[in-house]
Design a protein around this motif. Structure first.
Motif, PDB file in Angstrom:
ATOM      1  N   ALA A  96       0.843  -1.200   0.000  1.00  0.00           N
ATOM      2  CA  ALA A  96       0.000   0.000   0.000  1.00  0.00           C
ATOM      3  C   ALA A  96       0.882   1.257   0.000  1.00  0.00           C
ATOM      4  CB  ALA A  96      -0.916  -0.008   1.225  1.00  0.00           C
ATOM      5  N   TYR A  97       1.879   1.253   0.901  1.00  0.00           N
ATOM      6  CA  TYR A  97       2.804   2.392   0.980  1.00  0.00           C
ATOM      7  C   TYR A  97       3.484   2.632  -0.368  1.00  0.00           C
ATOM      8  CZ  TYR A  97       6.748   5.319   2.404  1.00  0.00           C
ATOM      9  OH  TYR A  97       7.654   6.340   2.509  1.00  0.00           O
ATOM     10  N   GLU A  98       4.017   1.554  -0.944  1.00  0.00           N
ATOM     11  CA  GLU A  98       4.772   1.695  -2.201  1.00  0.00           C
ATOM     12  C   GLU A  98       3.882   2.131  -3.363  1.00  0.00           C
ATOM     13  OE1 GLU A  98       8.133  -1.708  -1.121  1.00  0.00           O
ATOM     14  OE2 GLU A  98       6.334  -2.243  -2.254  1.00  0.00           O
ATOM     15  N   ASN A  99       2.636   1.649  -3.372  1.00  0.00           N
ATOM     16  CA  ASN A  99       1.715   2.067  -4.425  1.00  0.00           C
ATOM     17  C   ASN A  99       1.491   3.571  -4.376  1.00  0.00           C
ATOM     18  OD1 ASN A  99       0.024   0.224  -6.377  1.00  0.00           O
ATOM     19  ND2 ASN A  99       0.497  -1.056  -4.592  1.00  0.00           N
ATOM     20  N   VAL A 100       1.320   4.109  -3.174  1.00  0.00           N
ATOM     21  CA  VAL A 100       1.067   5.539  -3.038  1.00  0.00           C
ATOM     22  C   VAL A 100       2.356   6.328  -3.297  1.00  0.00           C
ATOM     23  CG1 VAL A 100       0.272   7.359  -1.482  1.00  0.00           C
ATOM     24  CG2 VAL A 100      -0.840   5.115  -1.433  1.00  0.00           C
ATOM     25  N   ALA A 101       3.473   5.824  -2.765  1.00  0.00           N
ATOM     26  CA  ALA A 101       4.758   6.512  -2.939  1.00  0.00           C
ATOM     27  C   ALA A 101       5.127   6.613  -4.423  1.00  0.00           C
ATOM     28  CB  ALA A 101       5.862   5.776  -2.169  1.00  0.00           C
ATOM     29  N   PHE A 102       4.732   5.596  -5.178  1.00  0.00           N
ATOM     30  CA  PHE A 102       5.047   5.564  -6.607  1.00  0.00           C
ATOM     31  C   PHE A 102       4.477   6.783  -7.338  1.00  0.00           C
ATOM     32  CE2 PHE A 102       4.516   3.733 -10.951  1.00  0.00           C
ATOM     33  CZ  PHE A 102       5.858   3.475 -11.202  1.00  0.00           C
ATOM     34  N   ALA A 103       3.276   7.219  -6.907  1.00  0.00           N
ATOM     35  CA  ALA A 103       2.654   8.388  -7.542  1.00  0.00           C
ATOM     36  C   ALA A 103       3.483   9.648  -7.304  1.00  0.00           C
ATOM     37  CB  ALA A 103       1.235   8.587  -7.013  1.00  0.00           C
ATOM     38  N   LEU A 104       4.220   9.685  -6.197  1.00  0.00           N
ATOM     39  CA  LEU A 104       5.106  10.823  -5.933  1.00  0.00           C
ATOM     40  C   LEU A 104       6.416  10.676  -6.703  1.00  0.00           C
ATOM     41  CD1 LEU A 104       4.617  11.238  -2.066  1.00  0.00           C
ATOM     42  CD2 LEU A 104       3.815  12.790  -3.866  1.00  0.00           C
ATOM     43  N   GLU A 105       6.927   9.439  -6.724  1.00  0.00           N
ATOM     44  CA  GLU A 105       8.183   9.176  -7.434  1.00  0.00           C
ATOM     45  C   GLU A 105       8.113   9.604  -8.890  1.00  0.00           C
ATOM     46  OE1 GLU A 105       9.690   5.031  -7.396  1.00  0.00           O
ATOM     47  OE2 GLU A 105       9.261   5.160  -5.241  1.00  0.00           O
ATOM     48  N   VAL A 106       7.008   9.225  -9.573  1.00  0.00           N
ATOM     49  CA  VAL A 106       6.935   9.500 -11.011  1.00  0.00           C
ATOM     50  C   VAL A 106       6.886  10.987 -11.318  1.00  0.00           C
ATOM     51  CG1 VAL A 106       5.891   7.286 -11.642  1.00  0.00           C
ATOM     52  CG2 VAL A 106       4.409   9.226 -11.136  1.00  0.00           C
ATOM     53  N   ILE A 107       6.549  11.816 -10.331  1.00  0.00           N
ATOM     54  CA  ILE A 107       6.623  13.249 -10.615  1.00  0.00           C
ATOM     55  C   ILE A 107       7.871  13.862  -9.966  1.00  0.00           C
ATOM     56  CG2 ILE A 107       4.128  13.455 -10.929  1.00  0.00           C
ATOM     57  CD1 ILE A 107       4.099  14.958  -8.211  1.00  0.00           C
TER      58      ILE A 107
END
Ligand code: ADP
Ligand code: ADP
Length: 228
Positions: A96-107
């Protein structure tokens, strides 16, 4: 915030998924998109996300004419928009954490930013204690709340939801609706395609009803006290 002007979209010759649709959605509105299967709801959401383009007419979102956005700029445009779906669409091998963090990473946000913001938003959706679980270790409602956290972490101007409660039991569905209401109260416009008559009736928000690619009804009600 959103403006469609006489929009046509056809996938097969002579058959229109959208047939002369015009509408306007203001900043901060909450709008239900209803209508039978095949009436054009998903097509409209795909055009708003610039996953597809109109054949005729114009689509404006967040001040941009979508026909004029070159494809390399589409990812930047999409930063304004969060989206959630009936089937959640989480990355299955990420927590769950990584799924949400990914949205920040890509920007391009740093890991430090993620470490601060991701737990906060997972707390907001009631999943602080489950943030290190994989999607298959979460219930449907919990997976949808992760998807909502991911869609909302960048504070989008618009949240598009395609049947977000379609796979959930009624009680879980209401939990998701309460979250969408909270997100809406922060000023994010919410556009939600749904078949759930109970939810549409109880929420008393604007309803746009599609039929065979046309708008059959556009009713503003509830807080505005109209159409009751
Ligand atoms: P929903 O009503 O839940 O939004 P979909 O958008 O998946 O459902 O599909 C709605 C209709 O569009 C269905 O009848 C489906 O068969 C048709 N459809 C969706 N995608 C395609 C496609 N790629 N090719 C042909 N028909 C499609
Ligand atoms: P809804 O979301 O209201 O179910 P759609 O926008 O998915 O409606 O579908 C509208 C019409 O466009 C339907 O007739 C559907 O079969 C058709 N359609 C949707 N997507 C595709 C596609 N990718 N290829 C061909 N036809 C499609």
């Amino acid at each position: 915030m959103i403006r469609l002007e006489n929009v046509y979209k056809s996938y097969a010759k002579g058959q229109y998924a959208l047939k002369g649709v015009s509408l306007e959605i203001e900043r901060g509105e909450f709008v239900f998109l209803i209508g039978p299967s095949g009436s054009g709801k998903s097509t409209m959401l795909r055009l708003l996300l610039r996953e597809d383009t109109a054949d005729q007419g114009s689509v404006w979102v967040a001040g941009k004419d979508l026909a004029k956005i070159p494809s390399w700029k589409v990812p930047y445009f999409r930063r304004n928009i969060g989206s959630i779906f009936q089937d959640f669409r989480l990355l299955p091998n990420k927590t769950a954490y990584e799924n949400v963090a990914f949205a920040l990473e890509v920007i391009g946000k740093s890991r430090k930013v993620a470490e601060k913001q991701v737990p906060q938003i997972l707390e907001l959706v009631g999943l602080a204690d489950k943030m290190h679980r994989l999607p298959h270790e979460l219930s449907g409602g919990e997976q949808q709340r992760v998807a909502i956290a991911r869609a909302f972490i960048n504070r989008p101007l618009i949240l598009l939801a395609d049947e977000p409660t379609g796979n959930l039991d009624p009680e879980t569905a209401w939990g998701v609706m309460r979250l969408l209401e909270r997100i809406n109260r922060t000023g994010t416009a919410v556009v939600m395609a749904t078949h759930d008559v109970g939810i549409v009736d109880q929420m008393r928000r604007r309803v746009i009803e599609m039929d065979s690619g046309c708008i059959a009804r556009d009713q503003v009600r509830g807080v505005y006290g109209l159409g009751v």
